[in-house]
Design a protein around this motif. Structure first.
Motif, short mmCIF file in Angstrom:
data_model
loop_
_atom_site.label_atom_id
_atom_site.label_comp_id
_atom_site.label_asym_id
_atom_site.label_seq_id
_atom_site.Cartn_x
_atom_site.Cartn_y
_atom_site.Cartn_z
N ILE A 105 0.84 -1.20 0.00
CA ILE A 105 0.00 0.00 0.00
C ILE A 105 0.88 1.25 0.00
O ILE A 105 0.65 2.20 -0.76
N LEU A 106 1.93 1.22 0.82
CA LEU A 106 2.84 2.37 0.91
C LEU A 106 3.54 2.62 -0.42
O LEU A 106 3.65 3.76 -0.88
N GLU A 107 3.99 1.54 -1.05
CA GLU A 107 4.70 1.68 -2.34
C GLU A 107 3.83 2.36 -3.38
O GLU A 107 4.33 3.07 -4.25
N GLY B 2 1.92 4.68 -2.96
CA GLY B 2 1.78 6.11 -2.67
C GLY B 2 0.69 6.42 -1.67
O GLY B 2 0.37 7.60 -1.44
N LEU C 299 0.27 6.83 1.74
CA LEU C 299 1.01 6.90 3.00
C LEU C 299 0.52 8.11 3.78
O LEU C 299 -0.15 8.98 3.22
N PRO C 300 0.81 8.14 5.08
CA PRO C 300 0.29 9.23 5.89
C PRO C 300 0.54 10.59 5.25
O PRO C 300 1.65 10.86 4.77
#
Lengths: 76, 826
Positions: A29-31, A33, A35-36
């Motif tokens: 999920i972070l990869e 884009g 992200l917080p």
């Protein structure tokens, strides 16, 4: 309980506050884009209620509901 | 491409890296043209494409990798990108540089991978695609500033319009002559130190590892949990390494997830660059894609379009491909017969090998091409269009219940027509485990080759009744057979996903690319690649199997059988000759008898015959006759003449039945001989078949198939059907001495029904028919499918597992069916 992406209404935007869940899923999920601090909008939900399509960083991505529940958001 | 004219310095290799759906494959084709090679790697289901291009005096090898969003590698498939960058793949040259393909319309996400790649420090060029799409959304990218930020040249490329490709080549040529510089991102100090420390540990292990580790790999090892690299390093470094890794992770993490630290640093830097290098002039309104999606993913309209599109795909493979397949089969049948006809009459084995083994085998490979090409025509169009992701979006909920993903739907649907295109179609599934599961399930779907078996058995054993007043029983049984496969596939899928192919999670996470017009060149390339790959890689295996089966049915050829049947033929011919001679004698005597000479009817008939001859002659040379050019009168005269002659002949026959009957006998004898010889041929084929290795195998397994309600003949036909299930019909025809038959043949149905056991009771019953059908529904009797599985998974492990699993399941299923049906009195 904090709101998650799965609770958004179609068309509603939110800002990501945290990504939880299984580390492998988190990394994916972070990869992509999500992200917080990122703004994200629910575009639509599939006819059968799952998966859900989001707009983030200028492109669209679909997540299963179970995946969307791992992303905590705050709505404006 | 080795060429004597060029020394090493003139040859270079570059690798294309980028996200999926950014136009990387189009760029690859634009750079390299049609000539390309496909490289496969053991244990890896993805492949790399190799091509070459020239710039001035330099020969440039171009390597195209599957699109990826990140270099984090949790499976061997995902590791291919890193290995390619580091030149660690066999068959693929070590790259001297990188072409980073970035989509201008979603640069942030594209640059995530971009920063990871640039950290390797290879000389690099950015090919910026989709600039027009970005502009249409009000996104303007300043290439000069982007280039400055990344420290590498940026070239705008528009492949459909052919712009930028030459400039890209010259830029590649330029950067290859300068050493690259590794990009350094502002990671937190603890993170950086941990990477450096781990890099040091890896370098100490490099002898045991067998390769020279790099700093980016150390970072991947630090951040990514599990995966093939970790496994290798753990093997070299043992428990001690894991302890150190845990320490480094704890030090770097600072209480937060390492993946988050990495993502924060990269996306933070990317956002900073974008503030400089990108202008968004218009607020994002509803794009065309959004408006189209409002329809295509709509509850009602979207589902409707989906059903229509899927119906079209299925129809194309199931029905449209059929005339082409028939044409291919017909052409190869004709070719086999013709070529065999050129071979010497007495070389029976060579003729059979050429006709049935080689030419039949090649036809057996090519016959699948129409289905494969039709499926990939649709897949290529739908993928190019961007509809594949929408179809997956619509179907995911249902497929997810069985541990699959929405992308598994089209391959499985296609498998109802044929598992071969279905298995090949699984490459649209990004996740490796989901793809392998789908490959494994494809042969469970009842393909069109099972239909002849069902038709034969239903026609022979299922009574033509209606149930509930309107449902045909035969149709119901056929319908049930289609469900047998699906019902067996569901638990199989769940076991696979929860057991053997379990990964911690299989993220679905699918990009929904914007809609684009399909490009004919792209589609043509996909068709060429897929068709060629099937013929080359799977075709050889299928051909080999077809020759093996031919041999198993031919050897050991018994001369005794041939001789015995030759004797029967001789006897039949001799009997025929004797009948003919006797009849001719009787005929001659009857015609010259005094009774005939005295009869005026004979003279009348002769007169009529001469009259008709004259009219016919007149018709031939019409100028010289009374009729001139009067066609109607001529035709009228001919008709009258024929009628007169016929009636006088009839009269003659009525009066002299005895004298003419020998002529009738002669005619009947001709037909009798023809039928007799055909029956002997069929008997001989049956005797040879029973004596062949396959026939003997049928006898050997008879005890094993008895509980299924089969005898050695069905057992043998089932074994012969392992390479291609539809063979059962022809084999049963041969073994029941019926010659060439098809599944509609009443003779074969009758032979099955009339076969008697030793005690005279019917050998086969409804229970037998059902058991044969269930066996064929569940068994993977298709060498072509297994060959394609091997090709797509790059390992024999999967086809072998599929074969044993499905054969076992088929046996148990057929056993249960027979025993239950038999007990119920079937």
């Amino acid at each position: 309980m904090a709101a998650t992406l799965a609770q958004l209404k179609p068309g509603q935007s939110a800002r990501v506050t945290d990504v939880r869940g299984d580390p492998v899923l988190q990394q994916r999920i972070l990869e992509m884009g999500i992200l917080p601090g990122t703004d994200i909008r629910l575009v639509r939900v599939a006819p059968l209620g799952d998966p859900m399509e989001f707009a983030v960083l200028g492109y669209n991505i679909s997540l299963r509901k179970s995946e969307a529940e791992c992303v905590c958001v705050e709505t404006a | 491409m080795t060429s004597a004219r060029h020394n090493r310095a003139d040859r270079h290799a570059v690798v294309l890296v980028g996200n999926p759906n950014v136009g990387k494959s189009s760029l690859f084709s634009a750079l390299t043209g049609a000539r390309q090679k496909i490289a496969n790697f053991p244990g890896v289901t993805v492949e790399a494409k190799l091509g070459t291009t020239r710039f001035e005096n330099t020969e440039l090898s171009v390597i195209d990798l599957p699109g990826t969003y990140s270099l984090a590698a949790r499976s061997p498939d995902e590791r291919v990108a890193i290995d390619a960058l580091l030149g660690r793949l066999e068959e693929v040259p070590a790259p001297d540089g990188v072409v980073l393909v970035l989509d201008a319309s979603s640069l942030d996400r594209n640059l995530y991978l971009g920063t990871q790649v640039l950290e390797f420090g290879l000389p690099a060029v950015v090919a910026l695609t989709m600039v027009d799409v970005a502009l249409s959304r009000g996104i303007r990218v300043d290439t000069a500033r982007l280039s400055q930020a990344l420290g590498v040249p940026v070239v705008e490329v528009n492949v459909p319009q052919g712009r930028g490709v030459e400039e890209l080549k010259s830029t590649i040529h330029r950067v290859l002559h300068h050493p690259g510089k590794a990009l350094e991102l502002p990671f937190p100090a603890e993170f950086r130190q941990a990477v450096d420390g781990l890099y040091g540990v890896l370098c100490d292990l490099s002898v045991d590892l067998g390769f020279k580790p790099t700093r980016p790999e150390a970072m991947r090892l630090l951040v990514d949990l599990g995966g093939p690299l970790h496994d290798e390093v753990r093997q070299a470094g043992g428990q001690a390494f894991d302890t150190k890794l845990a320490e480094f992770r704890a030090r770097a993490a600072d209480g937060r997830g390492l993946a988050l630290v990495e993502a924060n640093a990269r996306y933070g830097q990317i956002a900073a660059w974008m503030r400089e290098a990108r202008q968004v002039s218009a607020p994002e309104g509803r794009t065309l894609t959004d408006r189209v999606d409002a329809v295509l993913t709509h509850k009602v309209w979207g589902s409707l379009v989906f059903v229509v599109v899927m119906g079209l795909v299925f129809q194309s493979i199931y029905a449209w491909a059929e005339p082409l397949m028939n044409a291919i089969e017909g052409a190869f049948g004709w070719l086999g017969g013709t070529v065999a006809g050129w071979l010497p009459e007495d070389a029976a084995m060579l003729r059979s090998l050429v006709e049935d083994g080689v030419i039949g085998g090649v036809g057996g490979v090519l016959v699948f091409l129409p289905q494969i090409l039709f499926l990939f025509l649709f897949i290529a169009i739908l993928e190019d269009l961007g509809y594949m992701s929408r179809a997956a979006f619509l179907m995911d909920r249902i497929m997810a219940r069985f541990g699959l993903s929405g992308r598994s739907f089209i391959p499985l649907l296609s498998s109802f027509a044929c598992a071969i295109p279905g298995v090949m179609g699984t490459r649209v599934i990004e996740d490796r485990n989901t793809r392998l599961t789908t490959v494994f399930l494809a042969p469970f779907m009842s393909c069109s080759a099972r239909l002849p078996v069902y038709t034969l058995m239903i026609g022979a054993f299922v009574p033509k009744q209606t149930v509930l007043g309107f449902l045909g029983l035969q149709g119901l049984v056929l319908f049930a057979m289609y469900w047998v496969g699906v019902l067996a596939a569901i638990p199989t899928a769940l076991v696979l996903k929860k057991g053997i192919l379990r990964s911690r999670v299989t993220p679905f996470l699918m990009e929904m690319p914007s809609y684009k017009l399909p490009r004919p060149r792209n589609i043509a390339r996909v068709l060429y690649e897929r068709g060629g790959s099937f013929v080359k890689r799977a075709g050889t295996i299928i051909l080999a199997v077809s020759i093996i089966v031919w041999a198993a049915l031919w050897f050991p050829r018994s001369d005794d059988i041939t001789r015995a049947h030759e004797q029967r033929r001789e006897a039949a011919r001799a009997g025929h000759a004797a009948t003919l001679a006797a009849a001719a004698e009787a005929w001659r005597q009857g015609m010259t008898g005094p009774e005939l000479e005295a009869d005026p009817a004979v003279a009348a008939a002769l007169a009529d015959m001469r009259e008709l001859e004259a009219t016919d002659k007149a018709a031939r040379d019409r100028d010289e006759t009374e009729f001139g050019h009067d066609e109607t009168a001529l035709a009228e005269a001919q008709r009258a003449g024929r009628a007169a002659y016929e009636s006088s002949l009839l009269e003659l026959r009525r009066r002299h039945r005895g004298a003419l009957s020998p002529a009738m006998q002669m005619l009947a004898a001709e037909q009798e001989l023809e039928e007799g010889l055909a029956a002997i041929d069929n008997d001989e084929a049956a005797a040879h078949a029973e004596n062949s290795w396959l026939g003997r195998a049928g006898h050997v397994i008879e005890p094993a198939v008895r509980p299924l309600g089969w005898d050695w003949r069905i057992g043998m036909a089932a074994i012969a059907s392992f390479p291609a299930r539809e063979v059962i019909v022809g084999t049963l025809g041969t073994i029941f001495s019926l010659g060439d038959v098809d599944e509609q043949d009443e003779g074969l149905r009758g032979a099955l029904r009339n076969a008697r056991d030793r005690d005279g009771s019917p050998l086969f019953t409804l229970a037998t028919g059902l058991s044969v059908m269930v066996f064929f529904a569940l068994c993977c009797q298709c060498a072509a499918t297994l060959a394609v599985m091997r090709r797509e998974t790059n390992s024999w492990k999967w086809p072998a597992a599929s074969f044993f699993y499905m054969t076992t399941l088929a046996y148990l299923g057929a056993l249960m069916t027979y025993q239950v049906a038999h007990a119920l009195g079937g």
